[in-house]
Design a protein around this motif. Structure first.
Motif, PDB file in Angstrom:
ATOM      1  N   MET A  76      22.513  -4.808  -9.716  1.00 32.90           N
ATOM      2  CA  MET A  76      23.676  -4.672 -10.564  1.00 32.90           C
ATOM      3  C   MET A  76      24.816  -4.050 -10.072  1.00 32.90           C
ATOM      4  O   MET A  76      25.832  -4.091 -10.094  1.00 32.90           O
ATOM      5  N   VAL A  79      26.744  -6.626  -8.519  1.00 27.92           N
ATOM      6  CA  VAL A  79      27.443  -7.373  -9.651  1.00 27.92           C
ATOM      7  C   VAL A  79      28.907  -6.608  -9.967  1.00 27.92           C
ATOM      8  O   VAL A  79      29.967  -7.063 -10.016  1.00 27.92           O
ATOM      9  N   SER A 103      23.759  -8.413 -16.301  1.00 29.86           N
ATOM     10  CA  SER A 103      24.998  -9.180 -15.803  1.00 29.86           C
ATOM     11  C   SER A 103      25.985  -9.257 -17.077  1.00 29.86           C
ATOM     12  O   SER A 103      26.863  -8.690 -17.253  1.00 29.86           O
ATOM     13  N   GLU A 144      26.115 -18.686 -11.890  1.00 29.99           N
ATOM     14  CA  GLU A 144      24.869 -18.204 -11.580  1.00 29.99           C
ATOM     15  C   GLU A 144      24.256 -19.476 -11.575  1.00 29.99           C
ATOM     16  O   GLU A 144      23.983 -20.187 -12.496  1.00 29.99           O
ATOM     17  N   ASN A 148      19.439 -18.526 -15.804  1.00 31.76           N
ATOM     18  CA  ASN A 148      18.395 -17.335 -16.064  1.00 31.76           C
ATOM     19  C   ASN A 148      18.014 -17.360 -17.402  1.00 31.76           C
ATOM     20  O   ASN A 148      19.086 -16.784 -17.964  1.00 31.76           O
ATOM     21  N   THR A 175      20.616 -14.921  -6.556  1.00 35.07           N
ATOM     22  CA  THR A 175      19.511 -14.148  -6.491  1.00 35.07           C
ATOM     23  C   THR A 175      18.300 -15.343  -6.620  1.00 35.07           C
ATOM     24  O   THR A 175      17.381 -15.039  -6.149  1.00 35.07           O
ATOM     25  N   PHE A 176      18.519 -16.253  -7.339  1.00 35.07           N
ATOM     26  CA  PHE A 176      17.256 -17.056  -7.938  1.00 35.07           C
ATOM     27  C   PHE A 176      16.910 -17.938  -6.589  1.00 35.07           C
ATOM     28  O   PHE A 176      15.935 -18.769  -6.616  1.00 35.07           O
ATOM     29  N   SER A 195      20.663  -9.813  -6.087  1.00 34.80           N
ATOM     30  CA  SER A 195      19.728  -8.675  -6.208  1.00 34.80           C
ATOM     31  C   SER A 195      18.638  -8.880  -4.940  1.00 34.80           C
ATOM     32  O   SER A 195      17.777  -9.802  -4.889  1.00 34.80           O
ATOM     33  N   THR A 197      16.411  -7.046  -4.456  1.00 33.65           N
ATOM     34  CA  THR A 197      15.097  -6.808  -4.942  1.00 33.65           C
ATOM     35  C   THR A 197      14.145  -7.845  -5.091  1.00 33.65           C
ATOM     36  O   THR A 197      13.278  -7.813  -4.968  1.00 33.65           O
ATOM     37  N   LYS A 198      14.726  -9.011  -5.200  1.00 32.58           N
ATOM     38  CA  LYS A 198      13.994 -10.184  -5.544  1.00 32.58           C
ATOM     39  C   LYS A 198      13.536 -10.938  -4.114  1.00 32.58           C
ATOM     40  O   LYS A 198      12.602 -10.220  -3.527  1.00 32.58           O
ATOM     41  N   VAL A 207      14.517  -1.712  -4.647  1.00 31.02           N
ATOM     42  CA  VAL A 207      15.600  -2.104  -5.714  1.00 31.02           C
ATOM     43  C   VAL A 207      16.914  -2.209  -4.730  1.00 31.02           C
ATOM     44  O   VAL A 207      17.146  -1.012  -4.093  1.00 31.02           O
ATOM     45  N   LEU A 326      11.092 -10.787 -10.366  1.00 31.42           N
ATOM     46  CA  LEU A 326      11.001 -12.296  -9.690  1.00 31.42           C
ATOM     47  C   LEU A 326      11.235 -12.117  -8.379  1.00 31.42           C
ATOM     48  O   LEU A 326      11.493 -11.237  -7.788  1.00 31.42           O
TER      49      LEU A 326
HETATM   50  C1  LIG Z   1      20.211 -13.246 -11.459  1.00 27.01           C
HETATM   51  C2  LIG Z   1      20.243 -11.722 -11.444  1.00 27.01           C
HETATM   52  N1  LIG Z   1      21.283 -11.023 -10.740  1.00 27.01           N
HETATM   53  C3  LIG Z   1      21.314  -9.587 -10.786  1.00 27.01           C
HETATM   54  C4  LIG Z   1      20.171  -8.856 -11.121  1.00 27.01           C
HETATM   55  C5  LIG Z   1      20.273  -7.543 -10.994  1.00 27.01           C
HETATM   56  O1  LIG Z   1      19.537  -7.014 -10.004  1.00 27.01           O
HETATM   57  P1  LIG Z   1      18.825  -5.401  -9.757  1.00 27.01           P
HETATM   58  O2  LIG Z   1      17.657  -5.474 -10.842  1.00 27.01           O
HETATM   59  O3  LIG Z   1      18.257  -5.330  -8.457  1.00 27.01           O
HETATM   60  O4  LIG Z   1      19.806  -4.378 -10.149  1.00 27.01           O
HETATM   61  C6  LIG Z   1      19.064  -9.486 -11.429  1.00 27.01           C
HETATM   62  C7  LIG Z   1      17.789  -8.727 -11.773  1.00 27.01           C
HETATM   63  O5  LIG Z   1      16.859  -9.248 -12.406  1.00 27.01           O
HETATM   64  C8  LIG Z   1      18.933 -10.989 -11.739  1.00 27.01           C
HETATM   65  O6  LIG Z   1      17.884 -11.897 -11.949  1.00 27.01           O
END
Ligand SMILES: Cc1ncc(COP(=O)(O)O)c(C=O)c1O
Length: 385
Positions: A76, A79, A103, A144, A148, A175-176, A195, A197-198, A207, A326
């Motif tokens: 985030m 973003v 987002s 994107e 999603n 991210t995906f 992200s 994180t994924k 994170v 994910l």
């Molecule tokens: C496509 C996408 N963008 C941004 C984020 C935000 O990432 P974070 O949870 O690491 O802040 C996510 C989180 O699921 C996401 O799926």
């Protein structure tokens, strides 16, 4: 060391000048000593710059084909920083109608405060998206792909070209896919964020976020804003992301193979109303995905017959954990309407095509046969309702 897979596997190795540690050390120090009066060190304060963060950022920038990157505290933050950097006061943001819920929430909240105008479009409808760009003439176009949880694919090359012709900057959320599957900068966008994180971190234990710029001047602006608002990532988090990046290509190959096998098995099962996976010939943008991506990713979305079917299906799953997020080595399943997209009011969900029977699978690296057997057992429970 030319291929991305080799670069990823060897990221950060042979960098330690003090003891030749194979794995680079984590620099937790917040501050660094001056050699003398007026002689600042290469690194001074960790909010602005940190060696551990820089190794990770440089590695991801290389994998994405960018000039450099900024590690952020979360996806985030990745973003928000490009928005702050690129959006003029009173400007217009053109974003996907089915953007990630978080987002959408930040776009909507900032627009409600009057910082900019938010316009939404379905970017997978290229004609509608081109018309929107022409009509709205946005300052920033946010892509994107895949979206999603509908996994709609947009034509990044065509949209980036049109956006640039309208003098807009283009940001893509990768991210995906991760750079193992798609590199939006090569398709013409200005900034790619993720992200971390994924898939980049890949083990659901940190994170983090990353922003990669195509041009050095933009990178400087992004880094300036990230430092200004304190959105930069921590050293330990960056270390974990780097550790994940080393296995990104191996994990991604395995997870994508599993996802394809699952999608094909579920598509053949009459208890599943719809299977959405870009690797299936039935996906409306299958050919576009094949053209602009190196693979089809490892997210599969399915639609069952309403919420009751969903409850029966998820109740006894053993290899899929009901959880948000994910991109980890373990398989997860989520219910977008009540989980990832709960912040969207029902009308916005309906407009985005999110239904109560929809489930999103983040396919991991377990054995494909185990995963398919688990899902088929779930469908057996649905059949008894
Ligand atoms: C496509 C996408 N963008 C941004 C984020 C935000 O990432 P974070 O949870 O690491 O802040 C996510 C989180 O699921 C996401 O799926």
């Amino acid at each position: 060391m030319s291929t991305p897979r080799t670069k990823a596997a060897r990221a950060g190795i042979n960098r330690d000048k003090a003891f030749a540690a194979v794995v680079p050390p984590i620099y937790l120090s917040t501050t660094y000593g001056f050699a003398g009066f007026g002689e600042p060190p290469a690194y001074d304060y960790s909010r602005a710059h940190n060696p551990s963060r820089d190794i990770t950022a440089d590695t991801i920038a290389q994998l994405e084909g960018g000039t450099g990157a900024v590690m952020t505290a979360s996806g985030m933050a990745a973003v928000t920083v490009p928005l702050l950097t690129l959006m003029p006061a009173g400007g217009t943001l053109l974003a996907p109608v089915d953007a990630y819920g978080g987002s959408w929430r930040v776009f909507d909240a900032l627009a409600r405060k009057g910082f900019f105008t938010l316009e939404l479009v379905d970017f997978s409808d290229t004609d509608a998206a081109l018309a929107a760009i022409e009509r709205i003439r946005p300052d920033v176009v946010w892509l994107e792909t895949p979206s999603n949880p509908l996994l709609r694919i947009c034509d990044v090359t065509v949209l980036a070209e049109a956006a640039h012709a309208a003098k807009a900057k283009v940001v893509a959320d990768n991210t995906f896919n991760s750079p193992a599957v798609m590199r939006p900068l090569e398709l013409g966008v200005d900034v790619v964020m993720q992200s971390a994180t994924k898939y980049l971190a890949g083990h659901s234990d940190v994170v983090s976020g990353v922003i990669v710029a195509r041009k050095p001047s933009l990178l400087d602006d992004l880094a300036w804003w990230a430092n200004c608002i304190g959105a930069t990532g921590g050293a330990f988090d960056s270390y974990l992301v780097l550790r994940g990046v080393r296995t990104l290509y191996a994990r991604s190959a395995l997870a994508q193979r599993n996802a394809q096998a699952i999608a094909e098995a579920l598509e053949a099962n009459p208890l599943v109303n719809r299977v959405i996976y870009p690797g299936l010939a039935s996906h409306p943008q299958h050919e576009l995905a094949a053209k602009q991506q190196d693979g089809f990713g490892a997210i599969v979305t399915i639609e069952l017959d309403g919420e009751q079917a969903v409850r029966a299906f998820v109740a006894g799953l053993e290899c899929f954990t009901l959880a948000e997020s994910l991109g980890g080595v373990e398989s997860l399943i989520s219910h977008p309407a009540t989980m990832t997209h709960a912040a969207m009011p029902p009308e916005a969900q309906a407009a985005a095509g999110i239904t109560p029977g929809m489930l999103r699978l983040s396919v991991g690296i377990e054995d494909a046969d185990d995963l398919i057997a688990d899902l088929e057992a779930g469908l057996g429970r649905v059949a008894t309702i």
